[in-house]
Design a protein around this motif. Structure first.
Motif, PDB file in Angstrom:
ATOM      1  N   VAL A  56       0.848  -1.169   0.090  1.00  0.00           N
ATOM      2  CA  VAL A  56       0.033  -0.069  -0.017  1.00  0.00           C
ATOM      3  C   VAL A  56       0.949   1.153  -0.023  1.00  0.00           C
ATOM      4  N   TRP A  61      -4.711   4.598   3.402  1.00  0.00           N
ATOM      5  CA  TRP A  61      -5.244   3.377   2.764  1.00  0.00           C
ATOM      6  C   TRP A  61      -4.734   2.067   3.450  1.00  0.00           C
ATOM      7  N   VAL A  65      -6.672  -1.483   4.454  1.00  0.00           N
ATOM      8  CA  VAL A  65      -6.312  -2.732   3.779  1.00  0.00           C
ATOM      9  C   VAL A  65      -5.883  -3.663   4.994  1.00  0.00           C
ATOM     10  N   VAL A 106      -2.411  -1.275  -3.606  1.00  0.00           N
ATOM     11  CA  VAL A 106      -3.177  -0.225  -3.367  1.00  0.00           C
ATOM     12  C   VAL A 106      -2.872   1.150  -3.269  1.00  0.00           C
ATOM     13  N   VAL A 130      -5.292  -1.580  -7.200  1.00  0.00           N
ATOM     14  CA  VAL A 130      -6.594  -0.901  -6.896  1.00  0.00           C
ATOM     15  C   VAL A 130      -6.261   0.517  -6.385  1.00  0.00           C
ATOM     16  N   ASP A 131      -6.760   1.358  -7.322  1.00  0.00           N
ATOM     17  CA  ASP A 131      -6.369   3.135  -7.452  1.00  0.00           C
ATOM     18  C   ASP A 131      -7.877   3.605  -6.824  1.00  0.00           C
ATOM     19  N   ALA A 132      -7.807   4.481  -5.568  1.00  0.00           N
ATOM     20  CA  ALA A 132      -8.617   4.922  -5.143  1.00  0.00           C
ATOM     21  C   ALA A 132      -9.708   6.051  -5.818  1.00  0.00           C
ATOM     22  N   VAL A 169     -13.080   1.370  -2.208  1.00  0.00           N
ATOM     23  CA  VAL A 169     -11.728   0.613  -1.785  1.00  0.00           C
ATOM     24  C   VAL A 169     -11.924  -0.415  -0.903  1.00  0.00           C
ATOM     25  N   VAL A 173     -10.756  -4.136  -2.437  1.00  0.00           N
ATOM     26  CA  VAL A 173      -9.724  -4.826  -1.843  1.00  0.00           C
ATOM     27  C   VAL A 173     -10.344  -6.234  -1.549  1.00  0.00           C
ATOM     28  N   THR A 176     -10.638  -8.439  -4.509  1.00  0.00           N
ATOM     29  CA  THR A 176      -9.339  -8.884  -5.205  1.00  0.00           C
ATOM     30  C   THR A 176      -8.550  -9.897  -4.329  1.00  0.00           C
TER      31      THR A 176
END
Length: 330
Positions: A56, A61, A65, A106, A130-132, A169, A173, A176
């Motif tokens: 991350v 974030w 996570v 992330v 993963v892109d916020a 997100v 997450v 995924t």
């Protein structure tokens, strides 16, 4: 090729396209802890399979996570606390090495942590990203402004202050992680349920402030809190020129600063949102003007407060202070 999560299908693209939704190929039926044997590992705290290697970019974030992944995610957060400005951060070789072998990366996105985008592309090309900001589609909801449009040419990069982004997100997450560790589905569903429950005070405060904030206005030393303020229904009266300069990390013109000082001295807003992590004398000048005029000042931070064990604890503390400043019983 790097996997991109999209609504309804899994596709492939460069990390600059990045994750923008949830794959229906990874269905999530979230269940409460203890509902069936699959959720039992979450209660015991043990992961039923090999943990997923996750990197991350920033702590905002990272806390989320970590809460979602639990024992089924080995999470490395590159930039924690006040250890550096994400905009200007220069990763070390050790930081780059952390991305090696990552299965999930992330990031915040929105040009906030471009260094992480580059490292994901070069060092973890097979990782799902993963892109916020991308999850919000680059279409962050605008605020209700008076007499002008605060358009800074793109989404507000401080996506963790968007309640919608936090939900997106968290869902992405969990989806995924479930795809990467299918044997941990029950554990990860339980973690998601626990996270959702822990976030209820945060959601409840947002609803309570929004219900009581009709007609309330604010100004801010930075755009940091703007997405949350929009979710709360507050009207932004920060002088346009000042906000544009601040968003571009430039000094405001004397006229723009004077307009801000007059706004505060005339009690033209109900509250001043103040980023305590901003350096320089100018924000302090604005704070002093607000305090002299009797305008309540609410402190917010860009990174989680050192005494906040969780993301929700950090956010709830700030929202509680805002509710008090607005005269709303929390």
């Amino acid at each position: 090729m790097q996997t991109v999560i999209v609504i309804g299908v899994i596709s492939f693209a460069s990390p600059r396209a990045l994750a923008v939704g949830l794959a229906l190929a990874v269905p999530l039926t979230l269940t409460a802890c203890g509902e069936g044997g699959e959720s039992d590992p979450a209660v015991a705290g043990d992961c039923p399979t090999t943990p997923v290697d996750v990197v991350v970019s920033v702590e905002q974030w990272g806390k989320i996570v970590t809460a979602l992944g639990g024992a089924c995610a080995d999470v490395t957060t590159v930039l924690s606390g006040n250890s550096g400005d994400p905009h200007d951060f220069e990763p070390t070789p050790a930081d780059a090495a952390a991305f090696t072998g990552a299965q999930l990366v992330v990031i915040n996105g929105g040009h906030y942590d471009e260094w992480a985008v580059r490292l994901a592309e070069s060092t973890a090309p097979d990782a799902v990203v993963v892109d916020a900001v991308a999850l919000l589609g680059g279409d962050h909801e605008g605020h209700e402004h008076e007499d002008h449009d605060h358009d800074h040419g793109g989404a507000n990069p401080h996506a963790w202050y968007s309640p919608a982004a936090v939900t997106d997100v968290a869902d992405a997450v969990t989806a995924t992680l479930t795809e990467l560790a299918p044997d941990a589905r029950g554990y990860l569903e339980a973690r998601h349920t626990e996270f959702t429950a822990a976030m209820q005070p945060y959601r409840a405060l947002i609803d309570k402030i929004r219900a009581g904030a009709t007609g309330k206005t604010y100004a801010a030393t930075e755009s940091l809190f703007d997405d949350m303020a929009a979710a709360l229904g507050l009207t932004n009266r920060t002088p346009h020129g000042y906000q544009v300069a601040s968003s571009n990390h430039a000094d405001p013109s004397p006229a723009d600063l004077d307009a801000f000082l007059r706004l505060l001295s005339d009690r033209g807003v109900d509250v001043l949102i103040y980023n305590t992590q901003t350096e320089g004398s100018l924000p302090q000048q604005l704070r002093t003007a607000a305090e002299r005029a009797g305008v309540p000042v609410v402190d917010v931070t860009e990174t989680p407060a050192p005494d906040a064990a969780t993301f929700e604890a950090w956010q709830v503390a700030q929202l509680t202070a805002l509710a008090a400043a607005l005269g709303i019983e929390a």
